[in-house]
Design an enzyme around this catalytic site. Structure first.
Site, PDB file in Angstrom:
ATOM      1  N   LEU A  62      48.733  19.020  16.567  1.00  0.00           N
ATOM      2  CA  LEU A  62      49.058  20.215  15.806  1.00  0.00           C
ATOM      3  C   LEU A  62      50.174  19.851  14.833  1.00  0.00           C
ATOM      4  O   LEU A  62      51.013  19.007  15.143  1.00  0.00           O
ATOM      5  CB  LEU A  62      49.538  21.364  16.712  1.00  0.00           C
ATOM      6  CG  LEU A  62      48.519  22.024  17.650  1.00  0.00           C
ATOM      7  CD1 LEU A  62      49.214  23.084  18.499  1.00  0.00           C
ATOM      8  CD2 LEU A  62      47.355  22.637  16.885  1.00  0.00           C
ATOM      9  N   ASP A  63      50.196  20.498  13.676  1.00  0.00           N
ATOM     10  CA  ASP A  63      51.273  20.270  12.717  1.00  0.00           C
ATOM     11  C   ASP A  63      52.619  20.641  13.330  1.00  0.00           C
ATOM     12  O   ASP A  63      52.708  21.477  14.240  1.00  0.00           O
ATOM     13  CB  ASP A  63      51.076  21.133  11.461  1.00  0.00           C
ATOM     14  CG  ASP A  63      49.891  20.697  10.627  1.00  0.00           C
ATOM     15  OD1 ASP A  63      49.378  19.590  10.853  1.00  0.00           O
ATOM     16  OD2 ASP A  63      49.486  21.480   9.747  1.00  0.00           O
ATOM     17  N   ARG A  64      53.674  20.065  12.792  1.00  0.00           N
ATOM     18  CA  ARG A  64      55.028  20.321  13.293  1.00  0.00           C
ATOM     19  C   ARG A  64      55.352  21.808  13.339  1.00  0.00           C
ATOM     20  O   ARG A  64      55.945  22.295  14.301  1.00  0.00           O
ATOM     21  CB  ARG A  64      56.050  19.590  12.404  1.00  0.00           C
ATOM     22  CG  ARG A  64      57.501  19.788  12.832  1.00  0.00           C
ATOM     23  CD  ARG A  64      58.440  18.961  11.950  1.00  0.00           C
ATOM     24  NE  ARG A  64      58.416  19.432  10.581  1.00  0.00           N
ATOM     25  CZ  ARG A  64      59.202  20.405  10.113  1.00  0.00           C
ATOM     26  NH1 ARG A  64      60.062  21.007  10.919  1.00  0.00           N
ATOM     27  NH2 ARG A  64      59.120  20.773   8.859  1.00  0.00           N
ATOM     28  N   ARG A 173      45.348  25.394   6.593  1.00  0.00           N
ATOM     29  CA  ARG A 173      46.308  25.617   5.511  1.00  0.00           C
ATOM     30  C   ARG A 173      45.675  25.384   4.147  1.00  0.00           C
ATOM     31  O   ARG A 173      45.839  26.176   3.211  1.00  0.00           O
ATOM     32  CB  ARG A 173      47.519  24.722   5.722  1.00  0.00           C
ATOM     33  CG  ARG A 173      48.294  25.038   7.000  1.00  0.00           C
ATOM     34  CD  ARG A 173      49.288  23.956   7.361  1.00  0.00           C
ATOM     35  NE  ARG A 173      50.344  23.812   6.346  1.00  0.00           N
ATOM     36  CZ  ARG A 173      51.309  22.899   6.432  1.00  0.00           C
ATOM     37  NH1 ARG A 173      51.346  22.072   7.472  1.00  0.00           N
ATOM     38  NH2 ARG A 173      52.240  22.830   5.493  1.00  0.00           N
TER      39      ARG A 173
END
Length: 239
Positions: A62-64, A173
Site C-alpha cells: 500500500l502507498d505510504r 489515484r
C-alpha cells in the site's frame, strides 16, 4: 511503535496470514526510494511472529499515505500462495476514497493503461493512457458513488467505493485523476491540494486462501482523518 501498538492493529490472524490495519503516513517497507532513516512498518514485523521462527512479510503493498487492510504472509509457503492469488486477480479489494468534485454518473468502470513517467524536477508519476498503449500496463477499476457533499474552503466532494481488478502502482489515484476528480489531499495527482492528508483507505479485502472454506473477509475501520469528509458526503459512521 511498541509491540502492543502494532499488535493492536491486527484485524485477522491465522496460521498462514495476518491482515493489518495500516496507518496512513508510514511506508510499508524501507526500499531504495524511501527517505534515509524514515520509519516503516517492516521494522515492527518482529513483534508479529507469534511463536514462528521468523517474522511475517508483505504479500502486497500500500502507498505510504494509504490506510487500511494490508496482508502479510507468515512463512514462505504462505507468501507464495498469496502472491499467486494477488497475481491472478482472485483477491477482492475494496477502497474508499473522497475525491474533489466527482465523476459524472453514479457508477462505472475506468479502463486506462498506466505508464510510469519521470520528471527531473517533480519525480515520477503514473500516466493514464488508452488501453493497449505500448509499454503501458493494463489497469481496470470499477467505481460507484456512495455519496456527495461539500466542505468549506474545499468545495464539492464525492465519496467513492472502488474495486481495482488489477494492482498497479498508484492505480486508484491515477484513475480518479483521469476522471477529473483526484483523491482529496493527493500531492501528486491533485495539483495544488497537497496540504491535506490523502483520503484513500483500503476498506476491505477478501482472500480465498483456503480451498475448502469461504474466503477470509476483513474490513478496516475508518481512520480519523477521513471522517469529516465522509460525513459531509453522507457517511453516518456505521458500516
Amino acid at each position: 511503535m511498541t509491540p502492543e501498538e502494532i499488535q493492536a492493529r491486527l484485524l485477522y490472524r491465522d496460521g498462514l496470514m495476518l491482515i493489518l490495519d495500516k496507518p496512513a503516513g508510514i511506508a510499508v517497507h524501507g526500499g531504495p526510494g524511501s527517505r534515509h532513516g524514515a520509519d516503516n512498518l517492516e521494522r515492527y514485523f518482529e513483534h508479529l511472529r507469534f511463536g514462528l521462527p521468523r517474522p511475517p512479510a508483505l504479500a502486497h503493498r500500500l502507498d505510504r499515505d494509504t490506510s487500511g487492510c494490508l496482508v502479510l504472509g507468515r512463512h514462505p509457503k504462505a507468501l507464495r500462495k498469496l502472491g499467486l492469488l494477488f497475481q491472478d486477480g482472485r483477491i477482492g479489494k475494496t477502497y474508499w476514497a473522497v475525491v474533489r468534485g466527482g465523476p459524472e454518473g453514479d457508477a462505472g468502470t475506468i479502463d486506462k493503461a498506466l505508464l510510469k513517467r519521470t520528471d527531473a524536477r517533480r519525480g515520477w508519476k503514473m500516466i493514464a493512457l488508452p488501453p493497449g498503449t505500448p509499454e503501458a500496463q493494463e489497469a481496470v477499476t470499477d467505481w460507484r458513488v456512495m455519496g456527495r457533499g461539500s466542505l468549506p474552503k474545499i468545495g464539492d466532494l464525492a465519496w467513492l467505493e472502488l474495486h481495482p481488478h488489477t494492482g498497479r502502482t498508484h492505480q486508484i489515484r491515477a484513475h480518479c485523476a483521469a476522471m477529473g476528480c483526484p483523491v482529496l489531499g493527493d500531492p501528486v495527482y491533485g495539483g495544488r491540494y497537497e496540504a491535506e492528508p490523502l483520503h484513500l483507505h483500503s476498506r476491505a479485502i477478501s482472500v480465498p486462501v483456503y480451498t475448502t472454506k469461504p474466503a477470509v473477509a476483513v474490513t478496516a475501520p475508518v481512520p480519523p482523518h477521513l471522517r469529516e469528509a465522509l460525513a459531509a458526503c453522507g457517511w453516518t459512521g456505521e458500516g
